[in-house]
Design a protein around this motif. Structure first.
Motif, PDB file in Angstrom:
ATOM      1  N   TRP A  49       2.244   0.072  -0.265  1.00 25.20           N
ATOM      2  CA  TRP A  49       0.858   0.298   0.145  1.00 25.20           C
ATOM      3  C   TRP A  49      -0.019  -0.891  -0.213  1.00 25.20           C
ATOM      4  CZ3 TRP A  49      -1.933   3.251   3.190  1.00 25.20           C
ATOM      5  CH2 TRP A  49      -3.318   3.298   3.014  1.00 25.20           C
ATOM      6  N   LYS A  50       0.098  -1.375  -1.455  1.00 25.28           N
ATOM      7  CA  LYS A  50      -0.757  -2.478  -1.896  1.00 25.28           C
ATOM      8  C   LYS A  50      -0.478  -3.771  -1.138  1.00 25.28           C
ATOM      9  CE  LYS A  50      -1.889  -1.079  -6.629  1.00 25.28           C
ATOM     10  NZ  LYS A  50      -1.802  -1.440  -8.060  1.00 25.28           N
ATOM     11  N   ASN A  51       0.764  -3.963  -0.716  1.00 22.99           N
ATOM     12  CA  ASN A  51       1.134  -5.229  -0.087  1.00 22.99           C
ATOM     13  C   ASN A  51       1.253  -5.140   1.435  1.00 22.99           C
ATOM     14  OD1 ASN A  51       1.853  -7.255  -2.440  1.00 22.99           O
ATOM     15  ND2 ASN A  51       2.645  -5.243  -3.050  1.00 22.99           N
ATOM     16  N   GLY A  52       0.899  -3.990   1.998  1.00 20.11           N
ATOM     17  CA  GLY A  52       0.828  -3.871   3.444  1.00 20.11           C
ATOM     18  C   GLY A  52       2.150  -3.696   4.155  1.00 20.11           C
ATOM     19  N   TYR A  53       3.176  -3.191   3.478  1.00 17.16           N
ATOM     20  CA  TYR A  53       4.461  -2.938   4.135  1.00 17.16           C
ATOM     21  C   TYR A  53       4.464  -1.500   4.652  1.00 17.16           C
ATOM     22  CZ  TYR A  53       5.892  -7.295   1.974  1.00 17.16           C
ATOM     23  OH  TYR A  53       5.964  -8.608   1.597  1.00 17.16           O
ATOM     24  N   TYR A  54       3.728  -1.294   5.748  1.00 14.54           N
ATOM     25  CA  TYR A  54       3.471   0.065   6.218  1.00 14.54           C
ATOM     26  C   TYR A  54       4.699   0.701   6.869  1.00 14.54           C
ATOM     27  CZ  TYR A  54      -1.242  -1.462   5.203  1.00 14.54           C
ATOM     28  OH  TYR A  54      -2.351  -1.963   4.567  1.00 14.54           O
ATOM     29  N   TRP A  55       5.573  -0.120   7.462  1.00 15.90           N
ATOM     30  CA  TRP A  55       6.786   0.476   8.030  1.00 15.90           C
ATOM     31  C   TRP A  55       7.695   1.010   6.921  1.00 15.90           C
ATOM     32  CZ3 TRP A  55       6.834   2.350  12.489  1.00 15.90           C
ATOM     33  CH2 TRP A  55       6.219   1.721  13.561  1.00 15.90           C
ATOM     34  N   ASP A  56       7.667   0.377   5.768  1.00 16.74           N
ATOM     35  CA  ASP A  56       8.404   0.934   4.633  1.00 16.74           C
ATOM     36  C   ASP A  56       7.889   2.337   4.306  1.00 16.74           C
ATOM     37  OD1 ASP A  56       9.699  -1.475   4.534  1.00 16.74           O
ATOM     38  OD2 ASP A  56       9.210  -1.926   2.455  1.00 16.74           O
ATOM     39  N   LEU A  57       6.570   2.493   4.348  1.00 22.50           N
ATOM     40  CA  LEU A  57       5.978   3.802   4.069  1.00 22.50           C
ATOM     41  C   LEU A  57       6.375   4.829   5.123  1.00 22.50           C
ATOM     42  CD1 LEU A  57       2.399   2.666   2.973  1.00 22.50           C
ATOM     43  CD2 LEU A  57       4.187   3.618   1.497  1.00 22.50           C
ATOM     44  N   VAL A  58       6.432   4.394   6.399  1.00 23.88           N
ATOM     45  CA  VAL A  58       6.856   5.299   7.469  1.00 23.88           C
ATOM     46  C   VAL A  58       8.275   5.789   7.221  1.00 23.88           C
ATOM     47  CG1 VAL A  58       7.427   5.456   9.926  1.00 23.88           C
ATOM     48  CG2 VAL A  58       5.299   4.336   9.207  1.00 23.88           C
ATOM     49  N   HIS A  59       9.162   4.856   6.909  1.00 23.96           N
ATOM     50  CA  HIS A  59      10.564   5.236   6.698  1.00 23.96           C
ATOM     51  C   HIS A  59      10.737   6.085   5.445  1.00 23.96           C
ATOM     52  CE1 HIS A  59      11.454   1.456   9.242  1.00 23.96           C
ATOM     53  NE2 HIS A  59      11.564   2.531   9.991  1.00 23.96           N
ATOM     54  N   MET A  60       9.982   5.780   4.397  1.00 20.79           N
ATOM     55  CA  MET A  60      10.035   6.625   3.203  1.00 20.79           C
ATOM     56  C   MET A  60       9.482   8.018   3.490  1.00 20.79           C
ATOM     57  SD  MET A  60       9.170   4.155  -0.071  1.00 20.79           S
ATOM     58  CE  MET A  60       7.814   3.227   0.636  1.00 20.79           C
ATOM     59  N   GLY A  61       8.519   8.094   4.402  1.00 19.55           N
ATOM     60  CA  GLY A  61       7.999   9.398   4.804  1.00 19.55           C
ATOM     61  C   GLY A  61       9.039  10.219   5.534  1.00 19.55           C
ATOM     62  N   ILE A  62       9.807   9.577   6.426  1.00 20.96           N
ATOM     63  CA  ILE A  62      10.884  10.281   7.131  1.00 20.96           C
ATOM     64  C   ILE A  62      11.911  10.820   6.142  1.00 20.96           C
ATOM     65  CG2 ILE A  62      12.789   9.984   8.775  1.00 20.96           C
ATOM     66  CD1 ILE A  62      11.067   7.915  10.235  1.00 20.96           C
ATOM     67  N   HIS A  63      12.156  10.065   5.075  1.00 23.95           N
ATOM     68  CA  HIS A  63      13.125  10.491   4.061  1.00 23.95           C
ATOM     69  C   HIS A  63      12.758  11.842   3.455  1.00 23.95           C
ATOM     70  CE1 HIS A  63      15.918  10.166   0.669  1.00 23.95           C
ATOM     71  NE2 HIS A  63      14.911  10.521  -0.123  1.00 23.95           N
TER      72      HIS A  63
END
Length: 528
Positions: free
Chosen positions: A327-341
């Motif tokens: 979140w702090k570094n702007g890796y939003y696709w990482d957040l999307v994939h972690m959300g799917i998890h």
């Protein structure tokens, strides 16, 4: 880009008779959701040919600003025989804090830059050439390392460069897209099958398949993080975000930030982030610098590291560190994939999800601790080749060792050549042994059972050594305290004697005054 996968065939898997009827609709619904996870992931790849992480290799993003005199100390980095002034670039280095490990010290960054950036060498060379630089003279290097060390360093560099070119010419760094696709299909198929079996009522085997998929994904994302999958850094980073986020619930960007610091200087007491794991465990007694750090986990790490500590660390990554970092570094696709998890959390239920996570983390941490933790540490200037040979170990190859360790049993070759596809590391092993032999360096090779025992023995020895050291320090502290108290007592005795002496003098003085008074009275009354 991967072709769309046909996941409909998974639904044809027969449901046992005992689960047919009222529960069938629910089972089919869960399978549809499982299918949706992977179909959505494929669509995300298609929709985003330039992922968020691609900004890390964008020329405009990493081109250094004009040099400005900030009044602070000049920051220089040694590479290819030159000291580069990177003062204005350090804070914007896309690879994070790893660059700071090479600033204004005795470490040579030549091979680190070459190997970490092998897939984008032209761009990196252009950036390096834009920095002010000065020649690293013989006098500079001799003052830094000493004459013997300079000659040894140059010989290692020369032979390593020759070997690197030889392996390149032999095609060992060429990616294999068929190999990548095979491993990708393995992970997604096992994961889908695991969810289906769980939904069909086969709880134990379903959870086992989910764990299997997650475990296999860790080696896939490790290779993607080193850009040794497809040969395209942006695509490898995307695949790492995709697989690591969905199957492990973690951030690929956070992994790269941490792992690069380990890979550059394994077993360096100050710079290897994998040595700084307190308060959960310690791989060397020097890591524990305070008595307060020697808690329950470190004291009994030989028993619980792969049961308790590994799980605490892993779930901290999943639920705290990685989401915050992304979140702090702007890796939003990482957040999307972690959300799917999180669908795994919902469908397995929290107890089974925690159990499966503990199993995967125990497996992962065990394999990860085999190749370095029982080897010597260093804090001296060390050549890239020496980091790879002196402070790294291989596990003897067999079909099952290669599989459960994801080819990272060839850890020496991997540390020397991180962008080489890992299934090809074994093809370089013989020539790496020859390099080690020529320069009198070790080539650590153990069978799986032996290296597991060495790793566990080291954990036990570290705990024992720290405990002995703390007991000795406590004894020393007690001696110092006793000596101090004894000194205070002696000082007290002296004070008492002084008081007694003063009292005696006062008494004598009083007695003398009394006698004088009596004599005076007697004279007054003419007694004498």
């Amino acid at each position: 880009m991967h072709p769309p996968l046909n996941l409909d065939s998974i639904n044809d898997f027969p449901i046992p008779k005992s689960n047919r009827g009222a529960g069938t609709a629910l089972h089919e619904k869960i399978v549809e959701i499982a299918d949706l996870i992977f179909i959505t992931s494929i669509l995300l790849i298609i929709m985003s040919p330039e992922p968020m992480d691609a900004r890390c290799v964008d020329d405009d993003h990493i081109a250094p600003k004009p040099q400005q005199d900030t009044g602070s100390k000049k920051l220089e980095l040694l590479s290819n025989g030159y000291y580069y002034d990177v003062t204005s670039f350090v804070e914007r280095h896309p690879g994070g804090p790893i660059i700071q490990m090479y600033l204004n010290n005795c470490e040579d960054a030549t091979q680190a830059i070459q190997q970490f950036h092998a897939r984008s060498r032209k761009r990196v060379d252009a950036i390096m050439n834009s920095f002010p630089k000065r020649k690293a003279t013989d006098a500079d290097l001799i003052q830094t390392w000493g004459p013997d060390r300079v000659e040894r360093h140059r010989a290692l560099t020369r032979d390593f460069e020759s070997l690197y070119k030889e392996l390149q010419d032999d095609g060992l760094f060429e990616p294999s897209l068929s190999h990548v696709l095979m491993r990708y299909l393995e992970i997604t198929t096992i994961g889908s099958l695991g969810l289906y079996l769980f939904s069909a009522g086969y709880t134990a085997i379903g959870v086992a398949f989910v764990c299997w998929a997650a475990g296999r994904s860790t080696w896939f994302v490790h290779e993607a993080g080193h850009h040794s999958l497809t040969g395209k850094p942006w695509l490898d980073r995307w695949m790492q975000s995709h697989i690591y986020g969905i199957y492990c619930g973690c951030s690929g960007a956070s992994w790269r930030n941490h792992h690069s610091q380990h890979h550059a200087m394994p077993q360096h007491i100050h710079n290897d982030i994998d040595l700084h794991t307190l308060p959960l465990f310690a791989f060397h007694e020097r890591v524990v610098t305070k008595k307060e750090q020697f808690g329950f986990f470190v004291k009994y790490q030989k028993y619980f590291i792969y049961i308790i500590q590994s799980s605490i660390m892993g779930f901290y990554w999943k639920w705290v560190e990685d989401p915050v970092y992304a979140w702090k570094n702007g890796y939003y696709w990482d957040l999307v994939h972690m959300g799917i998890h999180q669908i795994f959390v919902y469908k397995l239920g929290l107890p089974l999800y925690l159990l499966s996570g503990c199993i995967v983390l125990s497996y992962m941490v065990l394999q990860a601790t085999l190749s370095h933790t029982h080897l010597p540490i260093t804090e001296d200037p060390t050549h890239w080749v020496e980091y790879g040979l002196v402070h790294t170990a291989n596990v003897r190859s067999s079909w099952w060792v290669d599989y459960i360790m994801g080819y990272l049993n060839y850890q020496i070759e991997h540390h020397l050549f991180p962008t080489m596809p890992q299934f090809r590391n074994k093809l370089a092993a013989k020539r790496v042994k020859e390099l080690a032999r020529k320069h009198g360096l070790p080539y650590h090779l153990y069978d799986y059972k032996t290296i597991v025992i060495k790793t566990l023995t080291n954990l036990s020895n570290v705990s024992d050594d720290v405990e002995k050291r703390i007991k000795q320090e406590e004894k020393q502290e007690m001696k110092v305290a006793q000596m101090k108290n004894s000194g205070n007592n002696h000082a007290g005795d002296g004070n008492n004697k002084e008081v007694v002496g003063m009292n005696k003098k006062m008494l004598i003085k009083k007695e003398s005054g009394l006698i004088e008074s009596i004599v005076k009275d007697m004279k007054l009354h003419k007694i004498f």
